[in-house]
Scaffold this motif. Structure first.
Motif, mmCIF file in Angstrom:
data_model
loop_
_atom_site.group_PDB
_atom_site.id
_atom_site.type_symbol
_atom_site.label_atom_id
_atom_site.label_comp_id
_atom_site.label_asym_id
_atom_site.label_seq_id
_atom_site.Cartn_x
_atom_site.Cartn_y
_atom_site.Cartn_z
ATOM 1 N N PRO A 230 -47.597 -136.093 26.626
ATOM 2 C CA PRO A 230 -48.045 -137.361 27.214
ATOM 3 C C PRO A 230 -47.084 -137.823 28.302
ATOM 4 N N GLN A 231 -47.614 -138.481 29.309
ATOM 5 C CA GLN A 231 -46.795 -138.900 30.439
ATOM 6 C C GLN A 231 -45.657 -139.822 29.998
ATOM 7 N N PHE A 232 -45.900 -140.669 28.999
ATOM 8 C CA PHE A 232 -44.841 -141.602 28.612
ATOM 9 C C PHE A 232 -43.652 -140.883 28.004
ATOM 10 N N MET A 233 -43.872 -139.719 27.366
ATOM 11 C CA MET A 233 -42.746 -138.945 26.857
ATOM 12 C C MET A 233 -41.928 -138.358 28.015
ATOM 13 N N LYS A 234 -42.604 -137.974 29.069
ATOM 14 C CA LYS A 234 -41.912 -137.497 30.268
ATOM 15 C C LYS A 234 -41.127 -138.631 30.917
ATOM 16 N N ASP A 235 -41.709 -139.833 30.892
ATOM 17 C CA ASP A 235 -41.022 -140.998 31.474
ATOM 18 C C ASP A 235 -39.760 -141.338 30.683
ATOM 19 N N TYR A 236 -39.838 -141.256 29.348
ATOM 20 C CA TYR A 236 -38.652 -141.511 28.527
ATOM 21 C C TYR A 236 -37.559 -140.493 28.828
ATOM 22 N N TYR A 237 -37.935 -139.226 28.902
ATOM 23 C CA TYR A 237 -36.960 -138.177 29.206
ATOM 24 C C TYR A 237 -36.318 -138.436 30.564
ATOM 25 N N ASP A 238 -37.141 -138.814 31.538
ATOM 26 C CA ASP A 238 -36.645 -139.047 32.898
ATOM 27 C C ASP A 238 -35.627 -140.177 32.930
ATOM 28 N N TYR A 239 -35.764 -141.136 32.024
ATOM 29 C CA TYR A 239 -34.783 -142.226 31.987
ATOM 30 C C TYR A 239 -33.558 -141.844 31.149
ATOM 31 N N TYR A 240 -33.778 -141.467 29.887
ATOM 32 C CA TYR A 240 -32.667 -141.346 28.951
ATOM 33 C C TYR A 240 -31.872 -140.049 29.071
ATOM 34 N N LYS A 241 -32.465 -139.000 29.612
ATOM 35 C CA LYS A 241 -31.793 -137.706 29.625
ATOM 36 C C LYS A 241 -31.388 -137.232 31.021
ATOM 37 N N THR A 242 -31.488 -138.086 32.003
ATOM 38 C CA THR A 242 -31.070 -137.729 33.357
ATOM 39 C C THR A 242 -30.018 -138.724 33.839
ATOM 40 N N ARG A 243 -29.466 -138.460 35.003
ATOM 41 C CA ARG A 243 -28.428 -139.345 35.555
ATOM 42 C C ARG A 243 -28.943 -140.768 35.747
ATOM 43 N N ARG A 244 -30.239 -140.917 35.842
ATOM 44 C CA ARG A 244 -30.824 -142.252 36.043
ATOM 45 C C ARG A 244 -30.395 -143.228 34.946
ATOM 46 N N GLY A 245 -30.468 -142.815 33.682
ATOM 47 C CA GLY A 245 -30.195 -143.763 32.605
ATOM 48 C C GLY A 245 -29.401 -143.215 31.434
ATOM 49 N N TYR A 246 -28.979 -141.951 31.511
ATOM 50 C CA TYR A 246 -28.257 -141.362 30.386
ATOM 51 C C TYR A 246 -26.963 -142.124 30.081
ATOM 52 N N HIS A 247 -26.725 -142.340 28.793
ATOM 53 C CA HIS A 247 -25.435 -142.875 28.365
ATOM 54 C C HIS A 247 -25.062 -142.243 27.034
ATOM 55 N N PRO A 248 -23.837 -141.770 26.885
ATOM 56 C CA PRO A 248 -23.465 -141.011 25.682
ATOM 57 C C PRO A 248 -23.525 -141.803 24.382
ATOM 58 N N ARG A 249 -23.474 -143.133 24.441
ATOM 59 C CA ARG A 249 -23.561 -143.931 23.211
ATOM 60 C C ARG A 249 -24.989 -144.339 22.866
ATOM 61 N N SER A 250 -25.927 -143.986 23.709
ATOM 62 C CA SER A 250 -27.318 -144.385 23.490
ATOM 63 C C SER A 250 -28.006 -143.452 22.498
ATOM 64 N N ILE A 251 -28.629 -144.034 21.482
ATOM 65 C CA ILE A 251 -29.394 -143.246 20.516
ATOM 66 C C ILE A 251 -30.472 -142.431 21.225
ATOM 67 N N ASN A 252 -31.165 -143.062 22.153
ATOM 68 C CA ASN A 252 -32.267 -142.387 22.844
ATOM 69 C C ASN A 252 -31.799 -141.326 23.829
ATOM 70 N N SER A 253 -30.519 -141.365 24.199
ATOM 71 C CA SER A 253 -29.985 -140.340 25.088
ATOM 72 C C SER A 253 -29.542 -139.098 24.331
ATOM 73 N N GLY A 254 -29.602 -139.141 22.990
ATOM 74 C CA GLY A 254 -29.279 -137.932 22.260
ATOM 75 C C GLY A 254 -28.688 -138.097 20.883
ATOM 76 N N LEU A 255 -28.145 -139.261 20.542
ATOM 77 C CA LEU A 255 -27.514 -139.418 19.234
ATOM 78 C C LEU A 255 -28.526 -139.335 18.095
ATOM 79 N N GLY A 256 -29.721 -139.879 18.308
ATOM 80 C CA GLY A 256 -30.762 -139.841 17.283
ATOM 81 C C GLY A 256 -30.653 -140.986 16.288
ATOM 82 N N TRP A 257 -31.817 -141.452 15.814
ATOM 83 C CA TRP A 257 -31.870 -142.488 14.791
ATOM 84 C C TRP A 257 -31.583 -141.895 13.413
ATOM 85 N N ASN A 258 -31.037 -142.693 12.533
ATOM 86 C CA ASN A 258 -31.008 -142.375 11.115
ATOM 87 C C ASN A 258 -32.464 -142.191 10.669
ATOM 88 N N LYS A 259 -32.787 -141.047 10.047
ATOM 89 C CA LYS A 259 -34.188 -140.723 9.750
ATOM 90 C C LYS A 259 -34.866 -141.747 8.845
#
Length: 341
Positions: A230-259
């Motif tokens: 879905p396009q919105f999943m691509k939009d999330y990736y474009d923000y959280y996983k690229t230089r645009r919005g990536y931050h190492p302390r951000s859960i959405n940038s890679g840390l992951g939620w507690n399941k």
């Protein structure tokens, strides 16, 4: 008014009876947006009523005088204050408000264990804790406090506004109702008791394993999407996983939620009392956002003549995270000036 690095300490001294956690706060500017030369920036801390110490960035207009209207900002869900919420807070400080962007409990530089947990109650309380801090700050007009919630924090902001009468104006930008999304799935496609029962089984099985192993398993956030995603999943990736919005302390940038974090939301509809919000509310959403229905349905629940829904033409969900050409800051500022006086 003179704001110094001790501005936050003056308030923390009032909380001597509270055991505040010793947080490690980053000294350098590590935001995903450039620093404004129109504001003074400080790190501050405060506690919520669960005893969790929250970390925040404070932005104060330079050469400000007298007591100022103040705004607390948080979101998106799984983000940190160095991302969208900080951008909103700094921009509003540029326009004359004293603002704070805070990391929610269990995330970012804020305290709380275990890490990467979300809670319908505690995260709503985080907003009220920010209001506690602002209402007792010597440079703030306690009768002129507003909040901004972005994405999932838009839902928490509406819930806080229904419960906390000190909040005089609320902006929910590109909001999610996390309770509804968790319980029913996107677009309510899994809104049935059997689907929820299976979800509860899965989450509670994780709880057993977590306790047995003494660890907390994490979700995988925003992996590189397939071409047919879905396009919105691509939009999330474009923000959280690229230089645009990536931050190492951000859960959405890679840390992951507690399941198991989502379990509490299944039984806790956070917008149950949205129809009792008496203060002013501005909902903002993108025309092309997959999440638009959350704001539209929430607006139908709101009552009174001080509620407004604004749809931004051609904008998607993440455009309202950081696209300064799209975020309607002039309208947001006018809304707060009108209602924080």
């Amino acid at each position: 008014m003179i704001i110094t690095e001790t501005a936050g300490k003056r308030i923390n001294d009032l909380n001597d009876g509270i055991n505040m956690e010793n947080l490690t706060l980053t000294a350098e500017w590590d935001k995903t947006f450039p620093k404004s030369d129109k504001v003074i920036h400080n790190k501050v801390t405060f506690t919520n009523r669960y005893g969790i110490t929250l970390a925040a960035d404070m932005y104060v207009p330079k050469n400000a005088a007298g007591k100022l209207p103040a705004i607390a900002v948080s979101g998106p869900f799984g983000a940190v204050k160095e991302q969208s919420s900080g951008l909103y807070a700094q921009t509003l400080a540029d326009r004359g408000f004293l603002t704070i962007a805070f990391d929610p409990s269990y995330t970012g530089e804020s305290g709380g264990q275990p890490r990467s947990v979300a809670s319908p109650d505690i995260n709503t309380e985080d907003f009220s804790a920010a209001v506690d801090y602002l209402a007792t700050h010597p440079d703030v007009d306690a009768e002129c406090i507003g909040i901004v919630g972005i994405c999932g924090w838009g839902g928490f902001a509406i819930n806080a506004a229904a419960n906390d009468t000190r909040i005089k104006a609320t902006v929910a930008s590109t909001m999610y109702d996390i309770s509804r999304c968790t319980s029913n799935g996107y677009f309510d496609t899994a809104d049935n008791d059997e689907a929820r029962y299976k979800m509860r089984q899965e989450f509670n099985a994780h709880r057993t394993e977590d306790y047995r192993n003494g660890t907390y398993s994490r979700t995988i956030m925003n992996p590189e999407p397939a071409k047919d995603a879905p396009q919105f999943m691509k939009d999330y990736y474009d923000y959280y996983k690229t230089r645009r919005g990536y931050h190492p302390r951000s859960i959405n940038s890679g840390l992951g939620w507690n399941k198991t974090s989502s379990l509490a939301f299944v039984n806790a509809p956070i917008l149950a009392y949205a129809d009792e919000v008496r203060s002013a509310v501005l909902l903002i959403h993108g025309e092309k956002a997959h999440s638009r229905y959350f704001s539209e349905d929430t607006f139908k629940k709101l009552k009174g003549d001080n509620k407004e829904l604004m749809i931004i033409p051609n904008a998607n969900h993440t455009d309202l995270y950081d696209n300064l050409a799209v975020i309607p800051f002039d309208i947001i500022v006018d809304f707060f000036k009108k209602n924080l006086k």
